[in-house]
Write a protein that holds these residues in place. Structure first.
Motif, PDB file in Angstrom:
ATOM      1  N   PRO A 275       0.786  -1.222  -0.026  1.00 40.84           N
ATOM      2  CA  PRO A 275       0.031   0.107   0.033  1.00 40.84           C
ATOM      3  C   PRO A 275       0.795   1.204   0.049  1.00 40.84           C
ATOM      4  O   PRO A 275       2.106   1.181   0.454  1.00 40.84           O
ATOM      5  N   GLU A 276       0.095   2.340  -0.285  1.00 41.14           N
ATOM      6  CA  GLU A 276       0.925   3.734  -0.034  1.00 41.14           C
ATOM      7  C   GLU A 276       0.262   4.022   1.294  1.00 41.14           C
ATOM      8  O   GLU A 276      -0.764   4.551   1.320  1.00 41.14           O
ATOM      9  N   TYR A 277       1.113   4.432   2.145  1.00 36.00           N
ATOM     10  CA  TYR A 277       0.550   5.179   3.471  1.00 36.00           C
ATOM     11  C   TYR A 277       1.612   6.506   3.424  1.00 36.00           C
ATOM     12  O   TYR A 277       2.840   6.277   3.310  1.00 36.00           O
TER      13      TYR A 277
ATOM     14  N   GLY B 147      -0.535   4.037  -5.265  1.00 36.41           N
ATOM     15  CA  GLY B 147       0.764   3.459  -4.611  1.00 36.41           C
ATOM     16  C   GLY B 147       2.175   3.878  -5.350  1.00 36.41           C
ATOM     17  O   GLY B 147       2.988   3.282  -5.015  1.00 36.41           O
ATOM     18  N   ARG B 148       2.111   4.620  -6.273  1.00 38.80           N
ATOM     19  CA  ARG B 148       3.280   4.937  -7.105  1.00 38.80           C
ATOM     20  C   ARG B 148       4.362   5.703  -6.225  1.00 38.80           C
ATOM     21  O   ARG B 148       5.689   5.232  -6.502  1.00 38.80           O
ATOM     22  N   HIS B 149       4.111   6.400  -5.009  1.00 38.74           N
ATOM     23  CA  HIS B 149       5.185   6.964  -4.393  1.00 38.74           C
ATOM     24  C   HIS B 149       5.787   5.838  -3.514  1.00 38.74           C
ATOM     25  O   HIS B 149       7.074   5.803  -3.204  1.00 38.74           O
ATOM     26  N   ALA B 150       5.088   4.905  -3.136  1.00 37.84           N
ATOM     27  CA  ALA B 150       5.597   3.681  -2.254  1.00 37.84           C
ATOM     28  C   ALA B 150       6.664   3.001  -3.384  1.00 37.84           C
ATOM     29  O   ALA B 150       7.692   2.630  -2.899  1.00 37.84           O
ATOM     30  N   VAL B 151       6.243   2.667  -4.446  1.00 39.81           N
ATOM     31  CA  VAL B 151       6.941   1.991  -5.494  1.00 39.81           C
ATOM     32  C   VAL B 151       8.148   2.571  -5.671  1.00 39.81           C
ATOM     33  O   VAL B 151       9.284   2.004  -5.761  1.00 39.81           O
TER      34      VAL B 151
END
Length: 184
Positions: A78-80, A115-119
């Motif tokens: 996920p992106e948190y 979720g691109r920032h998490a990736v």
């Protein structure tokens, strides 16, 4: 040919998370490919210590063993707060040599960002570990619905593109590690 061993790592441990459902959907997509063997590695199944111990615990050894057995990985994250979860970073750090010269793909989810920032941040982490991240990602916007609720053709195509790249890199890197051990 020996099937490519892929570990699908569920990176969220929160109660009520979507990660287990997203991972289940992705594993269903892999079943169309008979040259893959898939294992789900759910971080919520491991009892990791709150701080990094002097000696590895049984849970740490079990996780590192799963990483070591895999030829390639798909991290479901996920992106948190524009990043990935702390338990995922903790788990990644427990292994080191086991990640080297292996392919990593991502299935990410979030609200609007998919979720691109998490990736993006995970790519940096895995590069430091000498792993090869594949280009294409499956990104899911939870505001438009989980793939388990409506399995869109576009998401299936994204999953197939990710698996094609993961298969190519995973096999090439496995052959390379067999022919010549990786040195960092």
């Amino acid at each position: 040919m020996t099937p490519l061993r892929i570990a699908v790592i569920v990176g969220s441990t929160r109660q009520g998370r979507a990660g287990d459902r997203v991972a289940h959907w992705f594993v269903e997509q892999t079943k169309r490919h008979d040259d893959l063997t898939v294992t789900v590695v759910d971080l919520s199944d491991y009892d990791f210590p709150a701080s990094y111990p002097a000696e590895p615990t049984a849970s740490i050894r079990a996780f590192v063993g799963e990483v070591g057995r895999a030829d390639a990985f798909v991290v479901v994250t996920p992106e948190y707060n524009h990043s990935f979860p702390a338990p995922l970073k903790q788990a990644i750090d427990y292994a080191y040599d086991e990640w080297q010269a292996k392919a990593v793909g991502f299935v990410s989810y979030g609200s609007r960002s998919t979720g691109r920032h998490a990736v993006d941040q995970l790519r940096t982490v895995f590069t430091a570990l000498h792993a090869m991240t594949v280009r294409d990602v499956v990104g899911i916007d939870l505001l438009t619905g989980e793939p388990t609720a409506r399995c869109a053709d576009e998401l299936r195509r994204d999953a197939d593109a990710l698996l094609d790249q993961l298969r190519w890199w995973g096999l090439a890197l496995r052959d390379g590690r067999t022919a010549r051990p990786y040195v960092s």
